[in-house]
Design an enzyme around this catalytic site. Structure first.
Site, PDB file in Angstrom:
ATOM      1  N   ALA A 186       7.143  -0.901  -1.291  1.00 35.35           N
ATOM      2  CA  ALA A 186       7.300  -2.264  -0.777  1.00 35.35           C
ATOM      3  C   ALA A 186       7.667  -3.261  -1.871  1.00 35.35           C
ATOM      4  CB  ALA A 186       6.018  -2.709  -0.068  1.00 35.35           C
TER       5      ALA A 186
ATOM      6  N   HIS B  37       9.749  -2.748  -4.360  1.00 31.23           N
ATOM      7  CA  HIS B  37      11.206  -2.698  -4.512  1.00 31.23           C
ATOM      8  C   HIS B  37      11.895  -3.432  -3.367  1.00 31.23           C
ATOM      9  CE1 HIS B  37      10.128   1.044  -6.859  1.00 31.23           C
ATOM     10  NE2 HIS B  37      10.907   0.414  -7.718  1.00 31.23           N
TER      11      HIS B  37
ATOM     12  N   GLY C 212      11.241  -7.044 -11.244  1.00 29.42           N
ATOM     13  CA  GLY C 212       9.865  -7.366 -10.934  1.00 29.42           C
ATOM     14  C   GLY C 212       9.104  -7.855 -12.153  1.00 29.42           C
TER      15      GLY C 212
ATOM     16  N   ASP D 184       6.650  -5.548 -14.711  1.00 31.45           N
ATOM     17  CA  ASP D 184       7.172  -5.099 -16.001  1.00 31.45           C
ATOM     18  C   ASP D 184       7.614  -6.327 -16.785  1.00 31.45           C
ATOM     19  OD1 ASP D 184       7.151  -2.073 -15.624  1.00 31.45           O
ATOM     20  OD2 ASP D 184       8.325  -2.717 -13.892  1.00 31.45           O
TER      21      ASP D 184
ATOM     22  N   VAL E  16       4.139  -7.296  -6.413  1.00 29.82           N
ATOM     23  CA  VAL E  16       3.619  -6.987  -5.079  1.00 29.82           C
ATOM     24  C   VAL E  16       2.431  -6.050  -5.242  1.00 29.82           C
ATOM     25  CG1 VAL E  16       4.144  -5.979  -2.821  1.00 29.82           C
ATOM     26  CG2 VAL E  16       5.888  -7.312  -4.036  1.00 29.82           C
TER      27      VAL E  16
END
Length: 291
Positions: A35, A37, A149, A152, A178
């Site tokens: 989810a 991604h 994201g 990272d 997320v």
């Protein structure tokens, strides 16, 4: 959704979109999607009319003894998820398409300083591999926007620095992490966790929350970092680091703070739990003291 394997095909689609005046957003991935991604795909669609996702398990960012061979590869499942998420094109090249001269013959891109600390210290060469493959994907896709994201976070800053230093006309967007309902940051490597380890894994984020509270209460960075490492060890992790850094550049903050950059902080942690190496982070703003 279209699916292509060759740069030639990719560039044909990109050229058609350019002629039509359509902006393109890129979401690079290594596959085994979740989810988190799909949230990147949704974020990318806010910035451009066309969204390209890539699935490529990049060998150059894996060190000796790491999980390159075992990394989950679920391309058909990934393609289905991307199609349902509204992605326009999936680029899923073979290694020979990305590195036609082989791994040893590839020209490398390296971001000094940012690449050498934290995860770069424990994974030598990792960020050189990341910067190299992302630079190639940027040149292959030629997007106006690329979305990564914030889980990272060090990688995000490395890519931003690379794009700025190489004068690449690409907006780099960071999307919020997320999480699962219990706070664990979503990651493809969570699949490595056993049932018992999965129950422990949320303690990584909980440790960051506790550390942020101590930081706001005025405890020193050195004390907080050691407490966090001890807490992770007691929970069953093998901690790599828990560190307090400036969000702008990942440098250690001055104590007491000298400027706004020393107050806009981020707590970062990496720890092993069984086969999985988990990373997470949490922003922490200290605010301006009352005169």
């Amino acid at each position: 959704m279209e699916r292509v394997e060759y740069v030639r095909e990719l560039r044909e689609r990109r050229a058609a979109w350019r002629r039509a005046g359509q902006r393109v957003a890129l979401v690079p991935t290594m596959g085994h999607l979740h989810a988190g991604h799909l949230a990147l795909i949704s974020e990318a669609a806010r910035y451009a009319g066309r969204v390209v996702a890539t699935v490529f398990v990049n060998p150059l960012q894996f060190g000796a003894g790491e999980d390159f061979a075992a990394y989950p590869r679920t391309l058909e499942r990934d393609a289905r998820m991307l199609r349902e998420a509204g992605c326009d094109l999936l680029f899923a090249p073979a290694e020979t398409e990305v590195y036609p001269r082989g791994r040893d013959g590839q020209t490398f891109v390296e971001v000094p300083g940012l690449s050498d600390d934290l995860c770069g210290s424990s994974r030598p060469g990792h960020f050189r591999g990341v910067a190299t493959v992302v630079a190639k994907l940027f040149n292959m896709v030629q997007p106006e926007v690329a979305v990564f994201g914030e889980k990272d976070f060090q990688q995000l800053l490395v890519i931003r620095r690379m794009a700025a230093d190489l004068d690449l006309p690409i907006e780099i967007v960071g999307a919020p992490t997320v999480r699962e309902a219990d706070g664990l940051a979503m990651s493809s490597r969570n699949a490595y966790l056993s049932t018992a380890e999965r129950a422990i894994a949320p303690r990584l984020y909980q440790t960051l929350i506790a550390a942020a509270a101590r930081l706001r209460a005025g405890a020193s960075s050195t004390e907080i970092e050691q407490e966090g490492m001890d807490a992770l060890s007691a929970a069953g992790f093998v901690p790599d680091y828990l560190s307090i850094r400036r969000r702008a550049d990942l440098l250690p903050p001055a104590e007491p703070p000298r400027d706004e950059a020393d107050r806009a902080l981020i707590l970062l942690a990496a720890a092993r739990l069984g086969r999985a190496r988990l990373i997470d982070n949490l922003a922490c703003d200290l605010g301006v003291p009352v005169a």
